[in-house]
Design a protein around this motif. Structure first.
Motif: not given
Length: 303
Positions: A82, A151, A98, A147, A85-86, A91, A143, A94
């Motif tokens: 995570g 994630t 999730w 990434g 990936g960030l 953010a 993104g 991300s």
């Protein structure tokens, strides 16, 4: 579903959300992978002190070894992926990715644990995910594919963690020893990763960290890894994994509330609407779960 289990799951979500807001200060001053190791170490120290005070054993001889080793998967590998990936995505993207975790858990719970996941729960979960998107969405870079892939790999690790933990929790008499063992494995993994990054010439050494930065790192670690995982596993022990996963939709809500109280951040009308949708849907799912017929306990040991 026992109300104490639902309360534990809600409090776990509150701990994760609050710790996310608190860690914003720490991650601005400490490299992310190093911060992970510091947080896990702080959590383990507090857990050890509490267990010693309560005269609880640090090792549960009845628990399956699989439970402890799960710490390498989550929070070890999952949070390392995570964080990596960030680096490549925003953010907000991300957090949206999730949101796939509860949906993955619903699918895996029905497949591997043979839990009865009704179409109504699936529809309500999708609505909750849409509400969470309203809460966290912010226009910005879309993104990079790398990434997104990293994630989603971390999300999958967390989903698998819940399914395996639910499958084997019945072998453990208590929860504290399980949490401590998992975090010991996770800390060992984090230290190996930090050492590898350091040998490769990466920046892992904290420099010029303020007292507030150190305090944020320690407090967020205790909340995120100690309190939250203890509460989550305590709730997961008594409810189906598919229902435990629904509590994850509350994490951004508590995170925004903590940011409002601690950091002075403000919510726009879109976020208020999303938060309301999420809360109503989660309450509806929990209410439906309490009215449903009791599920058969998961057999923890085939021997």
């Amino acid at each position: 579903m026992p109300r104490r289990a639902l309360l534990a799951l809600v409090l776990a979500a509150a701990s994760w959300g609050t710790a996310t807001a608190v860690s914003k200060r720490a991650v601005a001053e400490i490299p992310p992978l190093t911060l992970l190791a510091i947080q896990l170490a702080a959590s383990l120290v507090v857990l050890a002190l509490l267990m010693r005070w309560r005269h609880e054993p640090f090792r549960d001889p009845t628990a399956s070894p699989i439970l402890g080793r799960l710490g390498v998967l989550n929070p070890g590998v999952a949070y390392a992926l995570g964080l990596l990936g960030l680096v490549h995505i925003s953010a907000s993207l991300s957090v949206l990715l999730w949101a796939a975790e509860p949906l993955m858990i619903l699918l895996l719970a029905g497949w591997f644990l043979h839990e009865r996941v009704t179409p109504g729960v699936v529809v309500l979960s999708l609505i909750a995910a849409a509400g969470m998107a309203l809460v966290v969405y912010a226009p910005g870079p879309s993104g990079q594919l790398l990434g997104v892939a990293l994630t989603l790999a971390g999300v999958a690790c967390c989903a698998i963690y819940t399914i395996v933990a639910r499958r084997w929790l019945g072998t453990a008499e208590g929860t504290a020893a399980v949490v401590a063992t998992q975090q010991l494995y996770a800390l060992a993994f984090a230290l190996v990763v930090v050492a590898a990054v350091w040998l490769a010439g990466g920046a892992v050494r904290p420099e010029n960290v303020s007292p507030a930065g150190w305090l944020s790192a320690l407090v967020s670690g205790v909340l995120y890894y100690g309190v939250a995982y203890w509460l989550y596993l305590s709730g997961l022990r008594e409810v189906p994994a598919s229902f435990a996963a629904v509590s994850f939709y509350l994490i951004p809500i508590f995170g925004l509330a903590a940011a409002f109280l601690l950091l002075g951040e403000r919510l726009n009308p879109q976020q208020w609407l999303g938060a309301g949708v999420v809360i109503v849907v989660v309450l509806a799912i929990f209410r439906a779960g309490q009215k449903a017929k009791p599920a058969l306990p998961v057999v923890a040991d085939l021997a």
